[in-house]
Write an enzyme that holds these catalytic residues in place. Structure first.
Site, short mmCIF file in Angstrom:
data_model
loop_
_atom_site.label_atom_id
_atom_site.label_comp_id
_atom_site.label_asym_id
_atom_site.label_seq_id
_atom_site.Cartn_x
_atom_site.Cartn_y
_atom_site.Cartn_z
N LEU A 66 -60.46 -51.40 -32.00
CA LEU A 66 -59.48 -52.27 -30.93
C LEU A 66 -60.43 -53.53 -30.49
CD1 LEU A 66 -57.18 -49.74 -29.22
CD2 LEU A 66 -56.63 -51.27 -31.11
N ASP A 87 -59.45 -46.96 -40.41
CA ASP A 87 -60.69 -47.95 -40.18
C ASP A 87 -60.31 -49.57 -40.00
OD1 ASP A 87 -63.26 -48.65 -39.63
OD2 ASP A 87 -64.08 -48.21 -41.71
O1 DOR Z 1 -66.42 -51.57 -42.28
C1 DOR Z 1 -66.66 -51.06 -41.27
N1 DOR Z 1 -66.23 -51.86 -40.14
N2 DOR Z 1 -67.04 -49.86 -41.05
C2 DOR Z 1 -67.53 -49.58 -40.16
O2 DOR Z 1 -67.96 -48.39 -39.98
C3 DOR Z 1 -67.41 -50.24 -38.97
C4 DOR Z 1 -66.41 -51.28 -38.93
C5 DOR Z 1 -66.48 -52.22 -38.00
O3 DOR Z 1 -66.60 -52.02 -36.60
O4 DOR Z 1 -66.28 -53.54 -38.24
ZN ZN Z 2 -67.34 -46.03 -40.13
#
Ligand code: DOR
Ligand code: ZN
Length: 428
Positions: A59, A303
């Site tokens: 977020l 994610d």
């Molecule tokens: O692609 C990703 N973005 N993988 C992650 O583990 C963290 C996330 C991010 O916080 O942007």
């Molecule tokens: Zn991750």
């Protein structure tokens, strides 16, 4: 208190029934219920699901409000049919103290669009060196039960062991981002034939699998709950399957993008496809779908990783990793799992609501659609066909890999404890 009658909805994809919501609660489920002054929503055979629950949402507030805020992210969540999200800890400052998790929790309560359950960091500053105040975060108003350094791996085996031991006392869970850091130094994409052809640094499957193998053994040794974030390889599936066959307390998630996209897309050099863990191969996608279907993988987690365009619209090497997902997750699951016959709608309810809520130990979420339960509900029109247009997203960010792609299904209504957050496809 207001009443709503949802008329003619296929509950979990079964028989068309009426569902009466009275105040915050499902009052009755049955055929031919009397509207009796209630507002009527004609479902016309749409699918009624329990409100979706995400175990893995970024977020970005506090600190990166240019990417997303609790308000915009929860609006995106409601649009996508979610009634609860777990907010990841890699914010600025990191959510590694009671103060920060309480701040996020409070912002979630004020947003009103969906429940926000903060995830606490495992280590101070996500630095992997010193355990964060896990107990204080659990004791706080945010009642944190899920801890993760997501974005980074808890790579020190002793720290991981201590974290697993610590959370056992209050039935917490460590959600591991499995990435062996030395094996992924300079990595830009999946290690394989495509990375060799493109000359981009490869991210070997073993970097993920070796950490998962270590951690399921640690979890078994300690007798604690371990959750593995975003499984991306066929080998990871095999290890989780083995751990479960031993009866160990291990759960796992897969993202919608790892169920659909492969590293072939990286040939475009479009950073919208740059993500951690990276997009893998067709064989991995097949194994992930099969594992989600047979329950080896417990749930789908988005994610959702919003980034502003200046962090994504640049050359591949410099671009941030991640893609938004809340507003397309259910459509991708319909496309990859339902329309392939691998999951029915009851299976979708299980993998996107019941099980993630159970893993997070969320009260009042991921409950059956039956009388007396909190009215957290999502109505989906599975016949809808449309192209993804990120300009219409409620998220503050636009980094979707599906821009312009046709995906099936649309969330027409979302109810959070009886109150519509989405009505006729529009945020309320
Ligand atoms: O692609 C990703 N973005 N993988 C992650 O583990 C963290 C996330 C991010 O916080 O942007
Ligand atoms: Zn991750």
């Amino acid at each position: 208190m207001s009443k709503t009658l949802i008329r003619g909805a296929k509950v979990l994809g079964g028989r068309a029934l009426d569902v009466l919501i009275d105040g915050e609660t499902v009052a009755a489920v049955g055929a031919g219920l009397d509207a009796d002054g209630a507002r009527v929503v004609e479902a016309g055979g749409q699918i009624l699901l329990p409100g979706l629950v995400d175990l893995h949402t970024h977020l970005r507030e506090p600190g990166r409000e240019d990417s997303e805020t609790v308000l915009t992210g929860t609006r995106a969540a409601a649009s996508g049919g979610y009634t609860a999200v777990h907010a990841m800890a890699n914010t600025f400052p990191v959510a590694d103290t009671a103060g920060v998790v309480e701040q996020v929790w409070r912002l979630g309560r004020e947003s009103g669009h969906c429940d926000v359950q903060p995830v606490g960091a495992v280590t101070v500053g996500l630095e992997g060196k010193q355990l964060a105040e896990l107990g204080a975060m659990h004791e706080s108003a945010a009642s944190v039960r899920v801890f993760s350094d997501d974005g980074k791996c808890v790579d020190d085996a002793v720290i991981m062991r201590r974290a697993l031991e610590y959370v056992k006392a209050f039935d917490g869970v460590i959600a591991q981002h499995a990435q062996e850091p030395r094996l992924t130094e300079g990595a830009q994409m999946n290690e394989g034939t495509v990375s060799a052809e493109l000359g981009l640094g490869g991210w070997p499957a073993v970097a993920e699998e070796s950490i998962i193998a270590r951690d399921v053994l640690l979890a078994a040794h300690v007798g604690s709950r371990l959750h593995i974030c975003h499984l991306s390889t066929a080998g990871s599936v095999e290890i989780v399957r083995w751990a479960k066959s031993k009866g160990w307390n291990v759960t796992a998630e897969v993202t919608p993008h790892h169920l659909l996209l492969t590293d072939e897309l990286v040939r475009s050099y479009d950073p919208v496809y740059k993500v951690n863990p990276p997009l893998r191969t067709e064989a991995d996608v097949r194994a992930l779908r099969e594992a989600l279907a047979d329950g080896t993988i417990d749930c789908v987690a988005t994610d959702h990783a919003p980034h502003p365009h200046e962090d994504k619209d640049c050359e591949w090497g410099a671009a941030a990793m991640g893609m938004v997902g809340l507003e397309t997750a259910l459509s991708v699951v319909q496309h990859t799992m339902v329309e392939t016959g691998m999951l029915d709608w009851a299976g979708v309810a299980d993998r996107m609501s019941f099980r993630p809520a159970a893993i997070g130990r969320l009260a009042g979420q991921g409950r059956p659609v039956s009388a007396g339960e909190p009215a957290n509900l999502t109505l989906v029109d599975p016949a809808y066909r449309g192209t993804v247009d990120s300009a219409r997203f409620a998220s503050r960010s636009r980094n979707t890999p599906y821009q312009g792609r046709e995906l099936p299904g649309r969330v027409t209504h979302t109810f959070l404890r009886g109150r519509a957050t989405v009505m006729d496809g529009k945020l309320v």
